[in-house]
Write an enzyme that holds these catalytic residues in place. Structure first.
Site, short mmCIF file in Angstrom:
data_model
loop_
_atom_site.label_atom_id
_atom_site.label_comp_id
_atom_site.label_asym_id
_atom_site.label_seq_id
_atom_site.Cartn_x
_atom_site.Cartn_y
_atom_site.Cartn_z
N LYS A 122 0.82 -1.23 0.00
CA LYS A 122 0.00 0.00 0.00
C LYS A 122 0.85 1.27 0.00
CE LYS A 122 -4.43 -1.78 1.15
NZ LYS A 122 -5.50 -1.99 2.10
N ARG A 174 -4.13 -10.05 4.50
CA ARG A 174 -4.45 -10.04 3.06
C ARG A 174 -3.20 -9.57 2.32
NH1 ARG A 174 -6.24 -6.50 -0.82
NH2 ARG A 174 -7.84 -7.29 -2.24
#
Ligand code: HH2
Length: 272
Positions: free
Chosen positions: A214, A249
């Site tokens: 991210k 995840r």
């Protein structure tokens, strides 16, 4: 205190043309299925299939198009593997069809708030449900996110969505919570949420964390692009696990599994 356990690994399969880290690579269903099977070989406990990018600035996808992207992938994986299937969608009609195709986890980044039919669809869904926090829709969520106390506000939001799901007939035993790293958050907000993960564990439900590749990792490292964020993703995975995350995840399953195994072995040796 319960002995430490390794988290479950949820491998990401983006059947989208525009995801931030791998958009377009698995747009062809056959390639997406092959990718999913590779993640299973690498140790994924769950495979999360998504047909709509929720990256900052992404625009919503037509439900028919989303279904057309995810159903062949879910069916293709189910035909060749018994791995647990997760559907990453905000839309109840997509979750319903995915459940019929074999998905037993509904991963909803809107925490069942995107559509008025979501809560009832969750009650009827044949499996568990992930409730994730986001501030604002993907189109605008990174414009100027603000909180007085990000950890407490996210925890209060998740507690309220758990209550709403329970009131709609989804038992607590079927719920997972997720603070939503990167969804309407600055770098400092994301770091506070990871540091404060124990607060979400106090809700008494499994905690899922998605921080793989991210943007905050790039911002902490001179703007490293998504394909240069593996090391930061591994560091974040270990920190999240140490603070109680029970599902991670991730895009890089083999690497995450190895990093966690080493961290786990060191912890176990220290306690022996
Ligand atoms: N992050 C993304 C998508 N789905 N689901 C949960 N529960 N938690 C997350 O943190 C999360 C999520 C975004 O990552 P990715 O799927 O790689 O990108 P995109 O949204 O562009 O498809």
């Amino acid at each position: 205190m319960a002995p430490p356990r390794l988290p479950l690994l949820m491998g990401v399969v983006n059947a989208t043309p525009d995801s931030f880290s791998d958009g377009g690579r698995y747009g062809d269903p056959a390639r997406a299925v092959d990718h999913a099977l590779r993640l299973v070989d690498e140790g994924a406990d769950i495979v999360d299939v998504g047909g709509e990018s929720t990256r900052p600035g992404a625009r919503p996808v037509d439900p028919e198009e989303e279904l057309g992207r995810v159903l062949p992938v879910l069916r293709g994986i189910a035909a060749r593997s018994s791995v647990r299937l997760s559907i990453d969608t905000r839309r109840p009609e997509v979750a319903r069809a995915a459940g019929e195709a074999g998905a037993t986890l509904w991963n909803d980044v809107s925490a069942l708030a995107f559509s008025p039919g979501s809560l009832a669809a969750a009650a009827a869904f044949p499996g568990d449900v992930v409730l994730m926090h986001a501030q604002g829709p993907p189109e605008t969520m990174q414009d100027d996110p603000r909180y007085d106390d990000v950890v407490e506000e996210v925890a209060a939001f998740l507690a309220a969505r758990v209550a709403a799901a329970e009131a709609a007939g989804v038992s607590r035993a079927r719920l997972v919570v997720d603070p939503g790293v990167g969804f309407g958050k600055t770098v400092d907000h994301n770091l506070a949420l990871i540091a404060g993960l124990g607060r979400f564990g106090a809700l008494g439900l499994p905690v899922l964390v998605g921080l793989s590749r991210k943007g905050f990792i790039g911002r902490l490292d001179a703007g490293a692009p998504a394909d240069r964020r593996l090391a930061g993703s591994l560091a974040g995975a270990i920190e999240a696990w140490r603070r109680g995350a029970s599902i991670l995840r991730v895009h890089d399953v083999a690497e995450t599994r190895q990093a966690l195994r080493v961290a786990f072995a060191v912890l176990a040796a220290g306690e022996a």
